[in-house]
Design a protein around this motif. Structure first.
Motif, PDB file in Angstrom:
ATOM      1  N   GLU A 150       0.889  -1.226  -0.033  1.00  0.00           N
ATOM      2  CA  GLU A 150       0.056  -0.093  -0.012  1.00  0.00           C
ATOM      3  C   GLU A 150       0.928   1.304  -0.155  1.00  0.00           C
ATOM      4  OE1 GLU A 150      -2.864  -0.160   3.010  1.00  0.00           O
ATOM      5  OE2 GLU A 150      -3.898  -1.795   2.282  1.00  0.00           O
ATOM      6  N   THR A 151       2.303   1.267   0.570  1.00  0.00           N
ATOM      7  CA  THR A 151       2.788   2.272   0.750  1.00  0.00           C
ATOM      8  C   THR A 151       4.131   2.174  -0.255  1.00  0.00           C
ATOM      9  OG1 THR A 151       3.997   1.300   2.580  1.00  0.00           O
ATOM     10  CG2 THR A 151       2.060   2.765   3.035  1.00  0.00           C
ATOM     11  N   ALA A 152       4.590   1.010  -0.811  1.00  0.00           N
ATOM     12  CA  ALA A 152       5.755   0.864  -1.423  1.00  0.00           C
ATOM     13  C   ALA A 152       5.638   1.419  -2.913  1.00  0.00           C
ATOM     14  CB  ALA A 152       6.064  -0.665  -1.583  1.00  0.00           C
ATOM     15  N   ASP A 153       6.788   2.091  -3.214  1.00  0.00           N
ATOM     16  CA  ASP A 153       6.780   2.847  -4.773  1.00  0.00           C
ATOM     17  C   ASP A 153       7.600   1.783  -5.581  1.00  0.00           C
ATOM     18  OD1 ASP A 153       6.716   4.228  -6.940  1.00  0.00           O
ATOM     19  OD2 ASP A 153       7.504   6.144  -5.750  1.00  0.00           O
ATOM     20  N   PRO A 154       6.898   1.250  -6.599  1.00  0.00           N
ATOM     21  CA  PRO A 154       8.017   0.193  -7.629  1.00  0.00           C
ATOM     22  C   PRO A 154       9.076   1.227  -8.088  1.00  0.00           C
ATOM     23  CG  PRO A 154       5.779   0.633  -8.398  1.00  0.00           C
ATOM     24  CD  PRO A 154       5.734   1.208  -7.107  1.00  0.00           C
ATOM     25  N   GLU A 155       9.083   2.577  -8.305  1.00  0.00           N
ATOM     26  CA  GLU A 155      10.020   3.277  -8.838  1.00  0.00           C
ATOM     27  C   GLU A 155      11.181   3.723  -7.978  1.00  0.00           C
ATOM     28  OE1 GLU A 155       8.261   7.044 -10.754  1.00  0.00           O
ATOM     29  OE2 GLU A 155       6.719   6.006 -11.720  1.00  0.00           O
ATOM     30  N   THR A 156      10.848   3.431  -6.867  1.00  0.00           N
ATOM     31  CA  THR A 156      12.015   3.790  -5.954  1.00  0.00           C
ATOM     32  C   THR A 156      12.403   2.596  -4.952  1.00  0.00           C
ATOM     33  OG1 THR A 156      10.306   4.812  -4.319  1.00  0.00           O
ATOM     34  CG2 THR A 156      11.547   6.137  -5.819  1.00  0.00           C
ATOM     35  N   ASP A 157      11.362   1.715  -4.742  1.00  0.00           N
ATOM     36  CA  ASP A 157      11.925   0.456  -3.941  1.00  0.00           C
ATOM     37  C   ASP A 157      12.054  -0.749  -4.776  1.00  0.00           C
ATOM     38  OD1 ASP A 157      11.335   2.155  -1.630  1.00  0.00           O
ATOM     39  OD2 ASP A 157       9.181   1.810  -1.860  1.00  0.00           O
ATOM     40  N   GLY A 171      30.116   4.488  -5.335  1.00  0.00           N
ATOM     41  CA  GLY A 171      28.688   4.922  -5.220  1.00  0.00           C
ATOM     42  C   GLY A 171      27.809   4.837  -6.383  1.00  0.00           C
ATOM     43  N   GLY A 172      28.326   3.929  -7.203  1.00  0.00           N
ATOM     44  CA  GLY A 172      27.390   3.504  -8.290  1.00  0.00           C
ATOM     45  C   GLY A 172      26.032   2.755  -7.942  1.00  0.00           C
ATOM     46  N   GLY A 173      25.203   2.714  -8.693  1.00  0.00           N
ATOM     47  CA  GLY A 173      23.984   2.008  -8.602  1.00  0.00           C
ATOM     48  C   GLY A 173      22.938   2.513  -9.486  1.00  0.00           C
ATOM     49  N   LEU A 191      14.057   1.280 -11.343  1.00  0.00           N
ATOM     50  CA  LEU A 191      13.639   1.201 -12.915  1.00  0.00           C
ATOM     51  C   LEU A 191      14.780   0.829 -13.682  1.00  0.00           C
ATOM     52  CD1 LEU A 191      10.899   3.829 -13.077  1.00  0.00           C
ATOM     53  CD2 LEU A 191      10.598   1.315 -12.563  1.00  0.00           C
ATOM     54  N   GLY A 192      16.104   1.098 -12.921  1.00  0.00           N
ATOM     55  CA  GLY A 192      17.513   0.611 -13.733  1.00  0.00           C
ATOM     56  C   GLY A 192      17.965   1.993 -14.180  1.00  0.00           C
ATOM     57  N   GLU A 193      17.750   3.145 -13.515  1.00  0.00           N
ATOM     58  CA  GLU A 193      18.166   4.372 -13.830  1.00  0.00           C
ATOM     59  C   GLU A 193      19.717   4.584 -12.882  1.00  0.00           C
ATOM     60  OE1 GLU A 193      17.450   6.198 -16.566  1.00  0.00           O
ATOM     61  OE2 GLU A 193      15.846   4.857 -16.857  1.00  0.00           O
ATOM     62  N   GLU A 194      20.585   5.081 -13.538  1.00  0.00           N
ATOM     63  CA  GLU A 194      21.868   5.490 -12.811  1.00  0.00           C
ATOM     64  C   GLU A 194      21.759   6.342 -12.004  1.00  0.00           C
ATOM     65  OE1 GLU A 194      24.945   4.826 -11.079  1.00  0.00           O
ATOM     66  OE2 GLU A 194      25.052   3.859 -12.964  1.00  0.00           O
ATOM     67  N   THR A 195      22.293   6.282 -10.416  1.00  0.00           N
ATOM     68  CA  THR A 195      22.170   7.082  -9.288  1.00  0.00           C
ATOM     69  C   THR A 195      23.171   7.685  -9.144  1.00  0.00           C
ATOM     70  OG1 THR A 195      22.429   5.312  -7.769  1.00  0.00           O
ATOM     71  CG2 THR A 195      20.227   5.826  -8.265  1.00  0.00           C
ATOM     72  N   ALA A 196      24.450   7.620  -9.567  1.00  0.00           N
ATOM     73  CA  ALA A 196      25.530   8.121  -9.429  1.00  0.00           C
ATOM     74  C   ALA A 196      25.889   9.304 -10.394  1.00  0.00           C
ATOM     75  CB  ALA A 196      27.059   6.988  -9.381  1.00  0.00           C
ATOM     76  N   THR A 197      26.741   9.928 -10.100  1.00  0.00           N
ATOM     77  CA  THR A 197      27.350  11.371 -10.759  1.00  0.00           C
ATOM     78  C   THR A 197      28.513  10.733 -11.732  1.00  0.00           C
ATOM     79  OG1 THR A 197      28.825  11.967  -9.152  1.00  0.00           O
ATOM     80  CG2 THR A 197      26.377  12.949  -9.246  1.00  0.00           C
ATOM     81  N   PRO A 198      28.911  11.260 -12.927  1.00  0.00           N
ATOM     82  CA  PRO A 198      29.920  10.844 -13.544  1.00  0.00           C
ATOM     83  C   PRO A 198      31.201  10.999 -12.722  1.00  0.00           C
ATOM     84  CG  PRO A 198      28.469  11.958 -14.883  1.00  0.00           C
ATOM     85  CD  PRO A 198      27.820  12.323 -13.563  1.00  0.00           C
ATOM     86  N   GLU A 199      31.297  11.885 -11.813  1.00  0.00           N
ATOM     87  CA  GLU A 199      32.542  12.458 -11.125  1.00  0.00           C
ATOM     88  C   GLU A 199      32.779  11.089 -10.199  1.00  0.00           C
ATOM     89  OE1 GLU A 199      30.067  14.360 -11.755  1.00  0.00           O
ATOM     90  OE2 GLU A 199      30.863  15.867 -12.860  1.00  0.00           O
ATOM     91  N   GLN A 200      31.709  10.654  -9.561  1.00  0.00           N
ATOM     92  CA  GLN A 200      31.573   9.421  -8.694  1.00  0.00           C
ATOM     93  C   GLN A 200      32.185   8.181  -9.597  1.00  0.00           C
ATOM     94  OE1 GLN A 200      27.679   9.697  -7.188  1.00  0.00           O
ATOM     95  NE2 GLN A 200      28.453   9.204  -5.289  1.00  0.00           N
ATOM     96  N   LEU A 201      31.991   8.069 -10.893  1.00  0.00           N
ATOM     97  CA  LEU A 201      32.349   6.795 -11.571  1.00  0.00           C
ATOM     98  C   LEU A 201      33.546   7.112 -12.218  1.00  0.00           C
ATOM     99  CD1 LEU A 201      28.876   5.905 -12.833  1.00  0.00           C
ATOM    100  CD2 LEU A 201      30.050   5.019 -10.722  1.00  0.00           C
TER     101      LEU A 201
END
Length: 729
Positions: free
Chosen positions: A293-300, A363-365, A369-379
């Motif tokens: 009821e509270t989970a969000d498939p876009e973030t969880d 810090g990559g991840g 939904l499979g979208e990259e969460t890290a910045t280019p500088e981190q990687l």
């Protein structure tokens, strides 16, 4: 101190310092990788139970000894690996001065005897393990896929069926050689000292060393000192070389398990020591059971779509795998030429996790939904191979979908694993992501899920016909809302028991026997719906939750406390999983209740069954719920010639092929699991095959017909066997 002692001392301590430094650094790196896994708040309680179980399984070798010869040999090696540590300390003293011994106990006869026995038995254990491994080497001969539909089949080419197939053999041989070398060095030093008169130890205290000392007879004191020094530095170098090799190979599970197994066993899912069977681990988000009821498939993350979505215990599982292949040897999918090997699944996940680790540690991840969460500088400083690994899909690139969907969740892998890896939980977690996020699953499963959602049963039968099985009985079967007296048990009929023609006969037999014995029972009738087992094991946790919550509400409203079920899958879900949703019931299988009724004299068999009788253990009754004796007790009371066991029985029973929602999926790869099992049943010579599960009944019956023995062998439930004996008419 001579020049030899100086050089040996410098080498010994230098090797030690370098190895300890590298090993400590590797250990911290491994810990940081394991901690990349998702939170799991279920592993920290019951410390006393966990510690006790860990000691039983490690010191007592309780799981290893299920394979008696291998387990015994491994136990002697385990004791030698730990128990001879004082002799490694002595080696440092001997490198400095060959005449030195351990203070206080070095020449104490009881200690000498103990170390002598540990060394000798450990050496024999190593030789035994080496011989066993050599005699079980995979052959080089390849076996082609089955001739029918061979092009379509993706079944891998099999070698000899060895459990070591595709294990990294050099690692095992290297470790065995290392331990044998340490033991040999110890005996060389001691026997040399005895030969030179430097160690006054009675023969009874050092029988092996005295026997070997003959090879060094006539040796001078100086010569003996040289041999002792060389043996000591050799022992130190190969001992620390082992840790050096581990430091360079974080995925060397057969080596690392000597450290990680203690933790993996301690943190196993079941604190009381049982295998991770029965209930599945619930789908979780950030360490808590998922709330749809509270989970969000876009973030969880729903299930596991990336390797870091596994819990940290999952990553520890992958790290600890010893590649022993016990799981592979027992797997029904692998044994019928399908691509799933539990061992290879874990190995592939381990390789992927450690190859991807630099990317994750930087810090990559990816989000749900499979979208990259890290910045280019981190990687920016992440190695190219780690970035390439991160680009792989978990199911598709790392794990083939056919591997994932070949699993019957029978639990044979978990049952046999000596280091408590939780294969079934990991497989279902990946299925959850495929179903709930990717909408990627076998086409037949779509029909299954649609029927469950719309009709409340896998067959898609009309719900208002659930109680039709009661028609024609010579007694009334009350429902919970029509019963005019208190009832002892709710009889959970199950979908198969209500809608499958063959299973209906079992349902009627159980009801008749309970009525005969005077057991008061009631049913839910049309208020019953599927427990959700096939939905959960096919990965649709949302659908399972919907069905289970409906049933829990119905059961609690009816005041149900005790349930008897004919389907082990229903029994398992009701008794082991509904507690996760607030439904706490005492659930028994019908064979358990019938066994009690026979033992108490409330049911009396009056005729014996001729023609031979064998019994097939359902996976979800036996391995998952540890019910082995009751069905055998019932059958033993009616079999004229006693019960004939199949070679694979009880904990090692072979699956019928229906579990894990496979009952409703086509078996397109390799050979059919049910034919493999049915052939084994037929070969016992029994004319009756008794089962305790409606799915097993269907699968074994189809298998018996497929091998051309349908007219000679009957497949029926334990309850039907008993009813024929109690009421021969």
């Amino acid at each position: 101190m001579g020049i030899l002692q100086i050089v040996a001392t410098v080498v010994a301590f230098a090797v030690t310092a370098i190895a300890i430094t590298l090993f400590a650094r590797a250990g911290m790196s491994m810990l940081s990788i394991v901690r990349l896994g998702a939170a799991d708040k279920t592993r920290s309680g019951d410390r006393g139970k966990r510690l006790g179980n860990m000691l039983r399984e490690t010191v007592g070798h309780t799981r290893m000894l299920r394979w008696t010869r291998v387990g015994a040999a491994h136990w002697f090696v385990f004791v030698a690996f730990i128990g001879l540590f004082p002799l490694l300390v002595q080696a440092y003293l001997e490198v400095i001065n060959p005449a030195w011994e351990l203070p206080w106990v070095g020449d104490w006869a009881p200690w000498v005897l103990v170390s002598e026995l540990i060394g000798a038995l450990g050496g024999l254990g190593i030789i035994a393990l080496f011989v066993i491994r050599m005699f079980n080497q995979p052959s080089r001969k390849k076996v082609a896929p089955p001739p029918d539909d061979a092009e379509k089949s993706k079944a891998p080419s099999r070698q000899s069926g060895s459990r070591f197939e595709r294990s990294r053999q050099w690692q095992a041989f290297y470790i065995e050689a290392t331990i044998f070398g340490i033991i040999a060095s110890h005996f060389t030093s001691r026997s040399t000292k005895i030969a030179a008169g430097e160690l006054d130890t009675p023969v009874w205290a050092a029988p092996v060393s005295h026997l070997l000392s003959g090879a060094f007879s006539g040796l001078s004191t100086a010569g003996a000192g040289t041999i002792v020094t060389v043996a000591g530095v050799f022992e130190i170098m190969i001992s620390w070389a082992f840790f050096w090799v581990l430091a360079k190979n974080l995925t060397m599970g057969i080596g690392w398990h000597r450290i990680t197994a203690f933790f993996n066993i301690y943190f196993k899912r079941e604190a009381d020591g049982g295998p991770a069977l029965g209930a599945l681990k619930p789908a979780t988000v950030r360490g808590e059971p998922i709330d749809f009821e509270t989970a969000d498939p876009e973030t969880d993350p729903f299930g596991v779509g990336q390797v870091e979505h596994f819990g940290w215990k999952g990553l520890l599982d992958f790290t600890t795998c010893t590649e022993c292949g016990r799981c592979q040897s027992q797997c029904p999918a692998w044994n019928t030429d399908k691509p799933l090997s539990p061992k290879l699944l874990i190995m592939n996940l381990r390789e992927h996790a450690y190859a991807k680790a630099p990317y994750l540690l930087a810090g990559g991840g990816k989000d749900a939904l499979g979208e990259e969460t890290a910045t280019p500088e981190q990687l920016a400083n992440v190695p190219a191979d780690a970035l390439a690994e991160a680009a792989k899909t978990l199911v598709g690139d790392v794990i083939d979908p056919d591997v994932l969907w070949s699993c019957t969740t029978c639990g044979a892998c978990v049952e046999q694993c000596p280091v408590d890896i939780e294969h079934v939980d990991h497989i279902v977690d990946m299925r959850r992501h495929q179903v709930m996020i990717e909408s990627s699953f076998p086409a037949e499963a779509q029909t299954l899920m649609r029927n469950l959602e719309n009709k409340g049963n896998p067959w898609g039968a009309a719900p208002n016909t659930r109680a039709d099985w009661t028609k024609g009985l010579d007694f009334e079967v009350p429902t919970v809302d029509t019963a005019d007296t208190e009832w002892d048990y709710l009889f959970w009929v199950g979908c198969a028991g209500a809608f499958d023609d063959k299973a209906v006969k079992t349902t009627r037999a159980v009801a008749t026997l309970l009525h005969e014995a005077g057991v008061k029972f009631a049913i839910l009738g049309t208020g019953e719906t599927c427990t959700g087992d096939p939905a959960r094991r096919s990965g649709n946790e949302f659908l399972f939750s919907m069905l289970a919550e409906q049933n829990v509400e119905t059961l609690n409203a009816a005041g149900v406390t005790k349930i008897v079920a004919t389907c082990p899958h229903c029994l398992n879900t009701l008794g082991n999983e509904y507690g996760q949703l607030g439904g706490h019931y005492e659930v028994v299988h019908h064979t358990q209740l019938l066994a009690d009724l026979v033992a108490s004299g409330k049911l009396t068999p009056v005729s014996k069954l001729d023609g031979g009788l064998t019994y097939h253990d359902p996976c979800y009754l036996g391995r998952h719920n540890r019910v082995f004796a009751p069905p055998r007790e019932v059958l033993g009371s009616v079999a004229a010639e006693g019960l004939t066991e199949m070679p694979r029985n009880s904990e090692r029973s072979f699956c019928c092929g229906a579990g894990g929602a496979r009952m409703w999926m086509e078996e397109k790869l390799g050979t059919r699991i049910n034919i493999n099992r049915s052939t084994e049943a037929v070969e016992t010579g029994a004319s009756t095959v008794a089962v305790g599960c409606p799915f097993c009944s269907t699968m074994i019956n189809d298998g018996v017909n497929a091998v051309g023995k349908g007219d000679d062998v009957e497949v029926i439930d334990v309850a039907q066997v008993l009813l024929r004996s109690v009421r021969p008419e």
